[in-house]
Each structure stands twice: as structure tokens, then as C-alpha cells.
Design a protein around this motif. Structure first.
Motif, PDB file in Angstrom:
ATOM      1  N   LEU A 165      13.463 -11.528   3.716  1.00 23.18           N
ATOM      2  CA  LEU A 165      13.301 -10.194   3.137  1.00 23.18           C
ATOM      3  C   LEU A 165      13.315  -9.107   4.208  1.00 23.18           C
ATOM      4  O   LEU A 165      13.901  -8.032   4.019  1.00 23.18           O
ATOM      5  CB  LEU A 165      11.998 -10.130   2.331  1.00 23.18           C
ATOM      6  N   ILE A 166      12.691  -9.372   5.348  1.00 28.00           N
ATOM      7  CA  ILE A 166      12.697  -8.397   6.446  1.00 28.00           C
ATOM      8  C   ILE A 166      14.118  -8.205   6.960  1.00 28.00           C
ATOM      9  O   ILE A 166      14.578  -7.078   7.174  1.00 28.00           O
ATOM     10  CB  ILE A 166      11.758  -8.854   7.578  1.00 28.00           C
ATOM     11  N   GLU A 167      14.824  -9.313   7.160  1.00 29.68           N
ATOM     12  CA  GLU A 167      16.193  -9.221   7.685  1.00 29.68           C
ATOM     13  C   GLU A 167      17.139  -8.553   6.688  1.00 29.68           C
ATOM     14  O   GLU A 167      18.171  -8.004   7.076  1.00 29.68           O
ATOM     15  CB  GLU A 167      16.711 -10.614   8.049  1.00 29.68           C
ATOM     16  N   ASN A 172       9.986  -2.568   1.585  1.00 32.40           N
ATOM     17  CA  ASN A 172       9.200  -1.885   0.548  1.00 32.40           C
ATOM     18  C   ASN A 172       9.406  -2.491  -0.835  1.00 32.40           C
ATOM     19  O   ASN A 172       9.044  -1.880  -1.836  1.00 32.40           O
ATOM     20  CB  ASN A 172       9.568  -0.400   0.519  1.00 32.40           C
ATOM     21  N   SER A 173       9.949  -3.685  -0.875  1.00 31.78           N
ATOM     22  CA  SER A 173      10.269  -4.287  -2.166  1.00 31.78           C
ATOM     23  C   SER A 173       9.028  -4.870  -2.834  1.00 31.78           C
ATOM     24  O   SER A 173       8.069  -5.284  -2.179  1.00 31.78           O
ATOM     25  CB  SER A 173      11.318  -5.388  -1.993  1.00 31.78           C
ATOM     26  N   LEU A 174       9.063  -4.916  -4.161  1.00 36.06           N
ATOM     27  CA  LEU A 174       7.989  -5.536  -4.925  1.00 36.06           C
ATOM     28  C   LEU A 174       7.903  -7.015  -4.602  1.00 36.06           C
ATOM     29  O   LEU A 174       6.803  -7.589  -4.537  1.00 36.06           O
ATOM     30  CB  LEU A 174       8.231  -5.333  -6.424  1.00 36.06           C
ATOM     31  N   GLN A 177       5.844  -7.470  -1.488  1.00 35.84           N
ATOM     32  CA  GLN A 177       4.425  -7.213  -1.743  1.00 35.84           C
ATOM     33  C   GLN A 177       3.771  -8.394  -2.460  1.00 35.84           C
ATOM     34  O   GLN A 177       2.650  -8.804  -2.131  1.00 35.84           O
ATOM     35  CB  GLN A 177       4.277  -5.934  -2.569  1.00 35.84           C
ATOM     36  N   GLN A 178       4.470  -8.937  -3.444  1.00 34.88           N
ATOM     37  CA  GLN A 178       3.918 -10.069  -4.190  1.00 34.88           C
ATOM     38  C   GLN A 178       3.797 -11.304  -3.298  1.00 34.88           C
ATOM     39  O   GLN A 178       2.804 -12.042  -3.387  1.00 34.88           O
ATOM     40  CB  GLN A 178       4.801 -10.359  -5.399  1.00 34.88           C
ATOM     41  N   ALA A 179       4.782 -11.514  -2.451  1.00 32.17           N
ATOM     42  CA  ALA A 179       4.732 -12.653  -1.540  1.00 32.17           C
ATOM     43  C   ALA A 179       3.562 -12.514  -0.579  1.00 32.17           C
ATOM     44  O   ALA A 179       2.841 -13.488  -0.300  1.00 32.17           O
ATOM     45  CB  ALA A 179       6.046 -12.771  -0.771  1.00 32.17           C
ATOM     46  N   ALA A 180       3.341 -11.312  -0.053  1.00 31.78           N
ATOM     47  CA  ALA A 180       2.236 -11.091   0.881  1.00 31.78           C
ATOM     48  C   ALA A 180       0.889 -11.387   0.222  1.00 31.78           C
ATOM     49  O   ALA A 180       0.026 -12.043   0.814  1.00 31.78           O
ATOM     50  CB  ALA A 180       2.274  -9.656   1.402  1.00 31.78           C
ATOM     51  N   PRO A 203       4.637  -8.353  12.518  1.00 32.00           N
ATOM     52  CA  PRO A 203       4.083  -7.022  12.811  1.00 32.00           C
ATOM     53  C   PRO A 203       4.850  -5.888  12.142  1.00 32.00           C
ATOM     54  O   PRO A 203       4.296  -4.801  11.953  1.00 32.00           O
ATOM     55  CB  PRO A 203       4.188  -6.930  14.342  1.00 32.00           C
ATOM     56  N   LEU A 204       6.100  -6.131  11.757  1.00 29.65           N
ATOM     57  CA  LEU A 204       6.844  -5.121  11.010  1.00 29.65           C
ATOM     58  C   LEU A 204       6.223  -4.888   9.631  1.00 29.65           C
ATOM     59  O   LEU A 204       6.471  -3.863   8.994  1.00 29.65           O
ATOM     60  CB  LEU A 204       8.299  -5.543  10.854  1.00 29.65           C
ATOM     61  N   LEU A 205       5.406  -5.849   9.180  1.00 30.87           N
ATOM     62  CA  LEU A 205       4.733  -5.747   7.885  1.00 30.87           C
ATOM     63  C   LEU A 205       3.290  -5.266   8.018  1.00 30.87           C
ATOM     64  O   LEU A 205       2.535  -5.305   7.040  1.00 30.87           O
ATOM     65  CB  LEU A 205       4.732  -7.116   7.183  1.00 30.87           C
ATOM     66  N   ASP A 206       2.902  -4.832   9.194  1.00 28.05           N
ATOM     67  CA  ASP A 206       1.490  -4.518   9.432  1.00 28.05           C
ATOM     68  C   ASP A 206       0.917  -3.506   8.440  1.00 28.05           C
ATOM     69  O   ASP A 206      -0.199  -3.717   7.944  1.00 28.05           O
ATOM     70  CB  ASP A 206       1.300  -4.017  10.875  1.00 28.05           C
TER      71      ASP A 206
END
Length: 292
Positions: A165-167, A172-174, A177-180, A203-206
Motif C-alpha cells: 500500500l505504501i509503494e 491515506n486509504s481506508l 487505516q483498517q489494516a493498521a 515510519p512513513l505511517l507514523d
């Protein structure tokens, strides 16, 4: 000759940094903050990411190929800005290659222990399967029982959806967020007081992860500790580039996949649009490798 380099290294040589993709840019940024005078060569193996579902044999082969390419640049030291590679290949290639190679696991374990005793680690499936962080945390805490008198606990959680998803630029996808939320729940049930970002992409998801964690949970980015260690080592080896050295050569970026796509996705994190070149590594028959 130090470290058995094939030729005497020079402080002006760049530092080599590699990862499977964008994640290693978090290490690149830490290097730029702490060692601004150093020149950097960054390689992203984007043609073969993600590494997290690769077998140990594949990872070791990929790392060997990248290190041979790094040696030819030349570089004075290699930073393995990939937790999966650090977990599965670091010790082996440190014995094989005549240049210093630094990984993330031990610095990350040390930084986590400085923060707490109930430690959660989020990482790729391959890193979690290796139990590299649990082993390093256990072994390091056992070295100094006076410093770590209370029992230390570590739980590792695989997060296979994060890197794709990051790549894909879906920060900012739902779905992300749900996976996190899904990945953090088992760790929060254990009452963790520290969370280690066991993949350089994370860290890009911090901002997202911070919003989902209790304020009491400390977040650890192993790249910060790694670069701090590297700065000390360069000084001991006499390989620090002088602060007064001219900044006449830009940092270099290379990928094994699509240069244009990497440049586009990397721009927000670097603050500028990098010039990216493609490198063709030897083709591999992935059918020859055992899958994890």
C-alpha cells in the motif's frame, strides 16, 4: 587497510544505502539530518519488492547482488536500510564482503530497551518469522541484568499489507487505516509500552500509527539509532567526510524497476524530485527458490 577493502577507502567516498523500495528513504533522511556533509548512494530494488514474502535464499541472493554493485561504485560503508535483509542476510554477508555493512536489528533492539520492557514490533512476515528482534532484545537485555532487572517481553506482529500500500502511494486509504487497526490490536491487548517500526517503510505511517496508539506507548524508529552508531564508527575509522568538504556532487538514486515511478513517489518524502537511474541486476529464476 581497514576491514580488508580491496583498495584503501577515502573519506570522500559516499555511503551506500539500499532497501527494496521507498522505505529506506526514512534511513536516508536520518543520514541527511545527522551526517549532512556525507554523500549518499541510494539503491531501491523496486523490481523485486516486496521482500517480506520472499524466502531467505532469495533475500540472500538479492543482497549479494546489490552489495557487489555497491562495491563497484565504490562506497566506504553500506547501510542495509531494510529490516528483512538485516534479519535474514546481514550476518552472512558481513563474513563474505570486504567492507563494513550495518543493519537495523541490533540498533533497533537497543533503542527499544532504552524505552520500555513490554515491546511490540511490527514488521514484514519474513522478519517476524526470523524472530530477529525478539532474539536481539532478549540477548542484549541479558548482557546487563542490572540495567534491565525486570523481565523484558517482546511480541512481533507481521503487517503484510503495509509495504504494497505504501509503494502504491495509498497512505491515506481506508484500506491502510483498517489494516493498521487490525495489526495493532493484538499488541495493544498485550499492554505494550513501546512499539518498534521493524520495517523502514513504517515510519512513513507514523502520523496514522500515532493516532491509533495510547499516548503512553513510545514509538521507536531503528534508523535513528543506526545512524547514530554509524556516525561513531566513521569517526573511529577515520572516514568522516570533513564538514568543510565541497557539496559539488548530488546524492545519487538508483532502482531496479521504474525510475519515473520511484521519483514520483519519493518526491514528497525527500522534499525534492530526485534524478533516478535504472540498474539492471542479473535475472533470477524465482522458481528455483523456496517460498516462505
Amino acid at each position: 587497510m581497514r576491514w580488508g577493502w580491496t583498495r584503501e577507502p577515502d573519506p570522500s567516498w559516499p555511503i551506500g544505502v539500499f532497501d527494496s523500495g521507498l522505505g529506506g528513504l526514512t534511513v536516508w533522511r536520518a543520514l541527511r539530518r545527522q551526517l549532512p556533509q556525507e554523500r549518499l548512494v541510494y539503491f531501491a530494488d523496486t523490481a523485486r519488492l516486496p521482500y517480506g514474502d520472499r524466502s531467505p535464499e532469495e533475500i540472500l541472493t538479492f543482497v549479494r547482488q546489490i552489495l557487489r554493485w555497491m562495491q563497484a561504485q565504490p562506497v566506504k560503508v553500506v547501510v542495509m536500510a531494510c529490516n528483512t535483509s538485516s534479519a535474514l542476510a546481514l550476518e552472512q554477508v558481513q563474513q563474505e564482503f570486504a567492507l563494513p555493512i550495518l543493519g537495523l536489528i541490533l540498533p533497533g533492539a537497543q533503542a527499544a530497551l532504552a524505552q520500555g520492557s513490554r515491546i511490540g514490533v511490527i514488521a514484514t512476515a519474513a522478519t517476524v518469522k526470523s524472530r530477529a528482534y525478539s532474539k536481539a532484545i532478549r540477548e542484549y537485555s541479558a548482557l546487563d541484568p542490572k540495567r534491565f532487572p525486570q523481565p523484558v517481553h517482546c511480541w512481533e506482529q507481521a503487517c503484510p499489507a503495509f509495504v504494497p500500500l505504501i509503494e502504491a502511494g495509498q497512505l491515506n486509504s481506508l484500506e491502510l487505516q483498517q489494516a493498521a487497526k487490525r495489526y495493532l490490536q493484538p499488541l495493544l491487548r498485550q499492554g505494550i509500552d513501546t512499539l518498534v517500526y521493524g520495517c523502514t517503510h513504517y515510519p512513513l505511517l507514523d502520523p496514522l500509527l500515532k493516532s491509533l496508539l495510547p499516548p503512553s506507548v513510545k514509538r521507536v524508529d531503528p534508523s535513528v539509532a543506526l545512524v547514530r552508531s554509524l556516525a561513531r564508527e566513521l569517526g573511529l575509522w577515520g572516514l568522516r567526510r570533513p564538514p568543510t568538504a565541497p557539496h559539488d556532487e548530488p546524492h545519487r538514486f538508483y532502482v531496479s524497476g521504474d525510475p519515473e515511478r520511484f521519483a514520483q513517489l519519493a518526491t514528497p518524502w525527500l522534499g525534492f524530485r530526485p534524478q533516478v537511474e535504472q540498474v539492471e541486476l542479473p535475472a533470477l529464476d524465482v522458481n528455483n527458490f523456496r517460498r516462505t
